[in-house]
Design a protein around this motif. Structure first.
Motif, PDB file in Angstrom:
ATOM      1  N   ARG A  83     -12.570 -10.848  11.538  1.00  0.00           N
ATOM      2  CA  ARG A  83     -13.986 -10.525  11.458  1.00  0.00           C
ATOM      3  C   ARG A  83     -14.200  -9.513  12.507  1.00  0.00           C
ATOM      4  N   HIS A  84     -14.012  -9.474  13.375  1.00  0.00           N
ATOM      5  CA  HIS A  84     -14.243  -8.496  14.555  1.00  0.00           C
ATOM      6  C   HIS A  84     -13.788  -7.012  13.888  1.00  0.00           C
ATOM      7  N   MET A  85     -12.505  -7.203  13.377  1.00  0.00           N
ATOM      8  CA  MET A  85     -11.871  -5.765  12.886  1.00  0.00           C
ATOM      9  C   MET A  85     -12.713  -5.290  11.697  1.00  0.00           C
ATOM     10  N   HIS A  86     -13.268  -6.410  10.737  1.00  0.00           N
ATOM     11  CA  HIS A  86     -13.872  -5.629   9.659  1.00  0.00           C
ATOM     12  C   HIS A  86     -15.425  -5.346  10.013  1.00  0.00           C
ATOM     13  N   GLN A  87     -15.964  -5.982  10.811  1.00  0.00           N
ATOM     14  CA  GLN A  87     -17.416  -5.576  11.519  1.00  0.00           C
ATOM     15  C   GLN A  87     -17.355  -4.161  12.226  1.00  0.00           C
ATOM     16  N   HIS A  88     -16.271  -3.967  13.053  1.00  0.00           N
ATOM     17  CA  HIS A  88     -16.507  -2.794  13.911  1.00  0.00           C
ATOM     18  C   HIS A  88     -15.186  -1.685  13.578  1.00  0.00           C
ATOM     19  N   HIS A  89     -14.644  -1.974  12.656  1.00  0.00           N
ATOM     20  CA  HIS A  89     -13.400  -0.668  12.244  1.00  0.00           C
ATOM     21  C   HIS A  89     -13.480  -0.206  10.703  1.00  0.00           C
ATOM     22  N   PHE A  97     -10.712  -4.797 -11.603  1.00  0.00           N
ATOM     23  CA  PHE A  97     -11.575  -5.120 -10.601  1.00  0.00           C
ATOM     24  C   PHE A  97     -11.549  -3.833  -9.514  1.00  0.00           C
ATOM     25  N   SER A  98     -12.545  -3.750  -8.852  1.00  0.00           N
ATOM     26  CA  SER A  98     -12.539  -2.568  -7.853  1.00  0.00           C
ATOM     27  C   SER A  98     -12.850  -2.873  -6.317  1.00  0.00           C
ATOM     28  N   ILE A  99     -12.106  -2.706  -5.288  1.00  0.00           N
ATOM     29  CA  ILE A  99     -11.987  -2.912  -4.148  1.00  0.00           C
ATOM     30  C   ILE A  99     -12.822  -1.421  -3.339  1.00  0.00           C
ATOM     31  N   LEU A 100     -13.775  -1.594  -2.663  1.00  0.00           N
ATOM     32  CA  LEU A 100     -14.547  -0.416  -2.316  1.00  0.00           C
ATOM     33  C   LEU A 100     -14.328  -0.307  -0.932  1.00  0.00           C
ATOM     34  N   GLU A 101     -14.519   0.782  -0.120  1.00  0.00           N
ATOM     35  CA  GLU A 101     -14.048   1.001   1.348  1.00  0.00           C
ATOM     36  C   GLU A 101     -15.024   0.236   2.010  1.00  0.00           C
ATOM     37  N   ARG A 102     -14.175  -0.351   3.015  1.00  0.00           N
ATOM     38  CA  ARG A 102     -14.659  -1.324   3.974  1.00  0.00           C
ATOM     39  C   ARG A 102     -15.238  -2.829   3.382  1.00  0.00           C
ATOM     40  N   ASP A 103     -14.622  -3.101   2.065  1.00  0.00           N
ATOM     41  CA  ASP A 103     -15.084  -4.380   1.563  1.00  0.00           C
ATOM     42  C   ASP A 103     -14.171  -5.366   2.250  1.00  0.00           C
ATOM     43  N   PHE A 104     -14.585  -6.800   2.446  1.00  0.00           N
ATOM     44  CA  PHE A 104     -13.663  -7.749   2.986  1.00  0.00           C
ATOM     45  C   PHE A 104     -13.611  -8.549   1.393  1.00  0.00           C
ATOM     46  N   VAL A 105     -12.309  -8.611   0.773  1.00  0.00           N
ATOM     47  CA  VAL A 105     -12.139  -9.326  -0.576  1.00  0.00           C
ATOM     48  C   VAL A 105     -11.211 -10.591  -0.054  1.00  0.00           C
ATOM     49  N   GLY A 106     -11.796 -11.720  -0.447  1.00  0.00           N
ATOM     50  CA  GLY A 106     -11.245 -12.952  -0.248  1.00  0.00           C
ATOM     51  C   GLY A 106     -10.680 -13.461  -1.752  1.00  0.00           C
ATOM     52  N   LEU A 107      -9.314 -13.637  -1.775  1.00  0.00           N
ATOM     53  CA  LEU A 107      -8.856 -14.150  -3.164  1.00  0.00           C
ATOM     54  C   LEU A 107      -8.473 -15.513  -3.064  1.00  0.00           C
ATOM     55  N   ILE A 108      -9.238 -16.077  -3.894  1.00  0.00           N
ATOM     56  CA  ILE A 108      -8.863 -17.920  -3.900  1.00  0.00           C
ATOM     57  C   ILE A 108      -8.395 -18.154  -5.312  1.00  0.00           C
ATOM     58  N   GLY A 109      -7.134 -18.944  -5.325  1.00  0.00           N
ATOM     59  CA  GLY A 109      -6.828 -19.605  -6.454  1.00  0.00           C
ATOM     60  C   GLY A 109      -5.911 -20.723  -6.439  1.00  0.00           C
ATOM     61  N   SER A 110      -5.441 -21.542  -7.548  1.00  0.00           N
ATOM     62  CA  SER A 110      -4.735 -22.528  -7.121  1.00  0.00           C
ATOM     63  C   SER A 110      -3.239 -21.895  -7.432  1.00  0.00           C
ATOM     64  N   ASN A 111      -2.266 -22.722  -6.688  1.00  0.00           N
ATOM     65  CA  ASN A 111      -0.841 -22.472  -7.021  1.00  0.00           C
ATOM     66  C   ASN A 111      -0.511 -21.865  -8.326  1.00  0.00           C
ATOM     67  N   GLY A 112       0.177 -20.767  -8.307  1.00  0.00           N
ATOM     68  CA  GLY A 112       0.625 -20.240  -9.792  1.00  0.00           C
ATOM     69  C   GLY A 112      -0.549 -19.428 -10.305  1.00  0.00           C
ATOM     70  N   ALA A 113      -1.828 -18.976  -9.817  1.00  0.00           N
ATOM     71  CA  ALA A 113      -2.628 -18.451 -10.310  1.00  0.00           C
ATOM     72  C   ALA A 113      -2.331 -17.093 -10.382  1.00  0.00           C
ATOM     73  N   GLY A 114      -1.441 -16.468  -9.536  1.00  0.00           N
ATOM     74  CA  GLY A 114      -1.051 -15.159  -9.189  1.00  0.00           C
ATOM     75  C   GLY A 114      -1.640 -14.399  -8.215  1.00  0.00           C
ATOM     76  N   LYS A 115      -2.080 -15.140  -6.992  1.00  0.00           N
ATOM     77  CA  LYS A 115      -2.805 -14.453  -5.957  1.00  0.00           C
ATOM     78  C   LYS A 115      -1.566 -13.554  -5.220  1.00  0.00           C
ATOM     79  N   THR A 116      -0.519 -14.095  -4.819  1.00  0.00           N
ATOM     80  CA  THR A 116       0.598 -13.437  -4.329  1.00  0.00           C
ATOM     81  C   THR A 116       1.043 -12.029  -5.251  1.00  0.00           C
ATOM     82  N   THR A 117       1.189 -12.411  -6.357  1.00  0.00           N
ATOM     83  CA  THR A 117       1.799 -11.493  -7.662  1.00  0.00           C
ATOM     84  C   THR A 117       0.807 -10.305  -7.590  1.00  0.00           C
ATOM     85  N   LEU A 118      -0.438 -10.596  -7.302  1.00  0.00           N
ATOM     86  CA  LEU A 118      -1.465  -9.582  -7.231  1.00  0.00           C
ATOM     87  C   LEU A 118      -1.174  -8.524  -5.994  1.00  0.00           C
TER      88      LEU A 118
END
Length: 260
Positions: free
Chosen positions: A192-198, A34-55
């Protein structure tokens, strides 16, 4: 995976290349790209144990992949040293309520790197800490113990700590757990304000599907194992109008209230 054509000329902030992570012989993350680009807002969703916090912990260098590579701002993780470019707000439930630190000490700790934990802060750095406290409107709590605060107050403290160096990448792990619904709404308005204006790139884990989809869209850009990646782009230069983050946040918090 987002291919090179889809990346265009936008700078890659995080590059995840064929990453695996195993714990006690159990594979948590398998072959993630996966690649995250400059000024992306990435929402990470998954069940418990899917590896969200690990990532997230791998991205901030607290865990190492079992296999594969993570690059930050174009540099391999093992060579990356500019950690002040990254702000990290961990899960609130990781806090020991008896932790004997004041609000000011917690916020100041955002100024220390891995190799300079015990140095004296300069006057300029102390001003940055004061600005962060003021931006989150918690300067009146500066001498309180962090464990004595409400959930909403604690999240202001951790966000002030994460913002103290004006990071280019802000990582939020379940930032609204334990906060009432009204405070959650205000918190989401603020980020959201931070993402949109900074000029900030976001990665956020949240169980609030309605909030995530209302801002990031109904369909994930990518799924990998139990992880779903929802992405919103804000690449247009005119959307990045503010240059003074703390001043802008003070203005934003005049119209919304995080505290119950």
């Amino acid at each position: 995976m987002r291919n090179s054509e889809s990346l265009g000329c936008h700078r890659q902030i995080v590059s995840i290349d064929d990453v695996f992570f195993s714990y006690e012989h159990k594979t948590i993350i398998s072959g993630l790209n996966f690649s995250i680009l400059e000024r992306d807002f990435v929402g990470l969703i998954g069940s418990n144990g899917a590896g969200k916090t690990t990532l997230l912990k791998m991205i901030v260098g607290l865990l190492k992949p079992s296999r594969g590579e993570i690059r930050l701002f174009g540099e391999p993780m093992g060579q990356f040293r500019d950690w002040e470019r990254i702000g990290y707000v961990p899960q609130k439930n990781a806090l020991n309520p008896l932790f004997p630190a004041t609000v000011r000490e917690v916020v100041n700790s955002g100024l220390f790197g891995k190799k300079n934990m015990f140095r004296r802060l300069s006057k300029a750095e102390l001003r940055k800490a004061d600005d962060a406290l003021s931006a989150m409107r918690i300067e009146d709590l500066a001498d309180r113990r962090i464990g004595q605060l409400s959930g909403g107050q604690q999240q202001r403290v951790f966000l002030a700590r994460a913002l103290i160096n004006h990071p280019e990448l802000l990582i939020l792990d379940e930032p609204t757990v334990g906060i009432d619904a009204e405070s959650q709404d205000s918190f989401f308005q603020m980020i959201r304000h931070m993402h949109q204006h900074h000029h900030i790139t976001f990665i956020m884990v949240s169980h609030d599907m309605d909030m995530m989809k209302s801002y990031l869209g109904e369909q994930p850009l990518q799924k990998s194992g139990g992880l779903s990646f929802y992405v919103k782009h804000t690449h247009a230069p005119e959307n990045c109008s503010e240059t003074d983050l703390t001043h802008s946040m003070q203005q934003q918090l005049e119209t919304i209230e995080i505290l119950p």
